[in-house]
Design an enzyme around this catalytic site. Structure first.
Site, PDB file in Angstrom:
ATOM      1  CG  HIS A  29      24.410  37.607  55.512  1.00  0.00           C
ATOM      2  ND1 HIS A  29      25.423  36.936  54.898  1.00  0.00           N
ATOM      3  CD2 HIS A  29      23.867  36.742  56.402  1.00  0.00           C
ATOM      4  CE1 HIS A  29      25.512  35.712  55.401  1.00  0.00           C
ATOM      5  NE2 HIS A  29      24.573  35.571  56.317  1.00  0.00           N
ATOM      6  CB  SER A  56      20.312  32.826  49.949  1.00  0.00           C
ATOM      7  OG  SER A  56      21.346  32.780  50.890  1.00  0.00           O
ATOM      8  CE  LYS A 100      20.309  20.631  50.012  1.00  0.00           C
ATOM      9  NZ  LYS A 100      19.252  21.278  49.246  1.00  0.00           N
ATOM     10  CG  ASP A 101      25.833  24.139  53.599  1.00  0.00           C
ATOM     11  OD1 ASP A 101      25.600  23.847  52.415  1.00  0.00           O
ATOM     12  OD2 ASP A 101      25.573  25.247  54.085  1.00  0.00           O
ATOM     13  CD  GLU A 109      48.233  22.535  37.388  1.00  0.00           C
ATOM     14  OE1 GLU A 109      48.680  21.737  36.554  1.00  0.00           O
ATOM     15  OE2 GLU A 109      47.930  22.202  38.544  1.00  0.00           O
TER      16      GLU A 109
END
Lengths: 273, 428
Positions: B219, B223, B247-248, B291
């Site tokens: 922040h 971004s 959108k998320d 894994e």
């Protein structure tokens, strides 16, 4: 400075790896790896004719088949293999009622350690008990079968293929790998990892068990039924899992469509093109 | 810090005013993920994965805490307690499959998040600290996932723990004491299982703490975006809410559809069958594999098959495996190109796609048996891996001629004329 260091570190790792590749390639050329007998003759598991009812996105257990498989397990497999994670009460899920479960349980003797005397007593099985341990008199360790279909590559197909896969050693195998002749006391089975299994063919002839629902007990039928039963013992919640999955996916498709429409609506006019 | 045009939180109701004076938590949320956080308007779907990673972390913590209520960390009962969860605990099978597949989902979204960072050079100034904290999170995730895989105490749990702690045994002089200290014994045992459980419970909360720092650091500059051009004016941004929450929300839906398909229809597809066999120290599995999310690094570990100079092969492998991730810490200073986005860096872009293929190849080899041709392929792929970060990136970024950048984010979105009109600061 940091970039010079980084290039030096990069060159060091690259040189060490190039050295490894070089020596590896040299020995690969001078002594090419030979095909092993397992690579040449191991077979991949396959489904029975008609497939398993529980495979696929909509697949479900067939309780009739599971009950037949349970019969095969208890009359054949149970002589050597335990089922310690399964409780008698669980059998209600494959269509037995309370009385039938109690009757099945009562046929087993459950060992019980008495902490005051140190004696091991046993009582007739109750619905709450799990399948008792099996004492195997021979040498070797017949594995517990509760999870076997999840503990092997190929799952139910592997169990089916293994049970129906016993055969004479092919002449071609003995010709190419004379040292790989199946030793005494072992049995050739191309579905087993190293091709020679200690377990004698358990389902050696048709009608080894008598099905109460009139199904003809061929070797393939018995093998498929017991493989289905062992899939249930390993994954008893399979039906519920898929049902839940469809409900969840239905909801998610609906909610995601709404979310997409909200997204388009909010962004209308902001996109430019 | 934020942009001067960021909306300010103005509580209207007396109660929200009262809260704002005593503990301005709603104000904090408003500025962090609400209308008070201006975000570039041109973010593509690659920017959905940070939120998704945060969602996965919460999912893992919730399902993990529930599993811990029923699990018993003792080597005599651990395996059976997992089966108790699968069979007798109400919806226990769903919790366990959600947690096991949740780990895979977490790594999928984090790998995409990291590769977003590679392609758009999200690590470059002024965002170096976000990147460094991100690498710390990734390392913590790897440790957590490894210890979590040990808990069911199946064959792969036991032998995986033995192999991975054995890596520390490769350190000269102090290796063996360190290995014994880590395990609390000479081999994985009850002591190891107990401490792994304790740390597996602790580390997710440490990760959550570093995630808070990661977002805090984000922040400060705000971004990044697909053009790599910094925000200039208000028209370059939209408020996080409602634009990116919407959108998320859609992105989360798509993610959940994929995740739930695995969970409900292929829950064991990503696991190894051997882990349904109880741990047996007397019987080594034919192939010990970790894994899937560790496969690329496992391939690098096994690529070093020969001693080199004064270094034994095993030590080289261990050094290389850890270095493979540690080099990421230096990325902000290795890639000196002033242009961020791979869209405008033609040479870098080609090497980036090679890196993606390289990691997929490494992953494939890491999951395969340690035999030819996989060893030779993973050796060549490992050479490229290190060359990419340590040699190619510094050189390419110094000599490459980037393509012309758009003037602003607005121009990139709306086209030159309209964008130029909007992007010119208006006299106040």
């Amino acid at each position: 400075m940091i970039r010079i260091l980084s290039i030096l570190v990069g060159l060091f790792f690259s040189a060490a790896l190039t050295w490894s590749v070089g020596l590896g390639a040299y020995s690969y050329v001078t002594e090419p790896p030979k095909e092993t007998v397992e690579e040449a003759f191991h077979l991949h598991p396959h489904e029975p004719a008609g497939g398993f009812s529980f495979n696929g996105l909509f697949g479900k257990f067939d309780n009739q088949q599971l009950q037949r498989g349970f019969k095969v397990y208890s009359e054949v497999c149970a002589n050597c293999h335990a089922l310690k994670l399964v409780a008698f009460r669980d059998l209600k899920a494959i269509g037995y009622n309370d009385d039938e479960v109690k009757a099945i349980a009562a046929k087993y003797q459950i060992p019980e350690y008495d902490p005051t005397t140190g004696e091991v007593k046993s009582h007739a099985g109750l619905a709450k008990d799990r399948f008792p341990p099996v004492v195997y008199a021979g040498s070797g360790h017949p594995p517990d079968l509760s999870l076997v279909t999840k503990a092997r590559h190929g799952g139910a197909e592997y169990v089916y293929s293994l049970l129906t896969g016993y055969a004479e050693q092919p002449a071609e195998l003995l010709k190419r790998f004379p040292e790989a002749k199946t030793p005494d006391g072992l049995y050739y089975n191309p579905y087993f990892a190293n091709l020679n299994i200690a377990m004698p063919e358990p389902l050696a002839s048709d009608d080894q068990v008598t099905y109460s629902d009139g199904t003809k007990a061929t070797k393939a039928q018995m093998a498929a039924d017991v493989a289905a039963f062992l899939t249930w013992t390993a994954e008893p919640k399979l039906d519920k899992r898929k049902q839940t999955g469809w409900a969840v996916l239905g909801f998610l498709l609906f909610a995601t469509t709404l979310a997409y429409m909200a997204y388009r609506n909010i962004w209308a006019g902001k996109k430019g093109h | 810090m934020s942009f001067p045009w960021a909306k300010e939180y103005t509580p209207a109701h007396p109660f929200t005013k009262w809260i704002d004076e005593k503990l301005p938590l709603p104000r904090f949320v408003f500025n962090a993920v609400g209308a008070g956080y201006p975000v570039p308007r041109n973010l593509n779907y690659a920017w959905n994965f940070g939120i998704l990673a945060g969602f996965c972390l919460m999912l893992q913590i919730v399902t993990g805490v529930i599993l811990a209520m029923h699990y018993a960390a003792n080597q005599t009962v651990a395996f059976d307690s997992v089966e108790h969860i699968m069979r007798d605990v109400n919806w226990g099978w769903m919790m366990r499959y959600a947690h096991a597949n949740g780990a895979s989902a977490f790594f999928v979204v984090v790998y995409i998040h990291i590769f977003r960072g590679f392609f758009y050079s999200s690590y470059k100034a002024p965002r170096e600290m976000i990147w460094l904290l991100g690498v710390v999170i990734f390392l913590l995730m790897m440790a957590t996932a490894f210890m979590g895989y040990v808990l069911p105490w199946g064959q792969m749990s036991f032998w995986g723990a033995k192999v991975i702690t054995g890596l520390f045994g490769a350190i000269p002089l102090v290796g063996e004491p360190i290995q014994q200290w880590l395990l609390g014994g000479f081999a994985p045992d009850n002591a190891a299982l107990n401490r792994f459980f304790s740390l597996h419970f602790l580390l997710p909360f440490v990760i959550a703490g570093v995630v808070i720092l990661h977002i805090w650091a984000l922040h400060i500059p705000g971004s990044s975006n697909p053009t790599g051009v910094e925000v200039k004016t208000e028209s370059d941004t939209v408020p996080f809410h409602p634009y990116y929450t919407a959108k998320d929300g859609f992105g989360l839906g798509v993610f959940l559809i994929g995740y739930c398909t695995m969970l409900f229809f292929f829950p064991n597809a990503l696991g190894h069958p051997d882990n349904y066999i109880p741990a047996n120290p007397m019987q080594t599995p034919a192939h010990i594999v970790p894994e899937w999310y560790f496969w690329p690094f496992y391939a690098i570990l096994r690529a070093f098959t020969q001693d080199f100079l004064f270094f034994p092969a095993k030590l080289l492998g261990v050094l290389a495996m850890f270095s493979a991730i540690l080099v990421w810490f230096f990325l902000p200073w290795l890639d000196r190109s002033p242009v961020r986005s791979g869209h405008f860096r033609p040479t870098f872009r080609k090497f980036f796609y090679l890196l993606v293929i390289d990691l997929l190849v490494l992953g494939y080899c890491g999951g395969s048996p340690a035999a030819e041709p996989y060893v030779m392929i993973s050796q060549i792929a490992s050479i490229y891996y290190f060359a990419h970060f340590l040699i190619i990136l510094p050189i390419v970024s110094a000599i490459e001629r980037p393509e012309p950048l758009p003037f602003s984010i607005t121009e990139a979105v709306l086209g030159h004329d309209q964008g130029a009109a909007l992007a010119t600061p208006q006299p106040a």
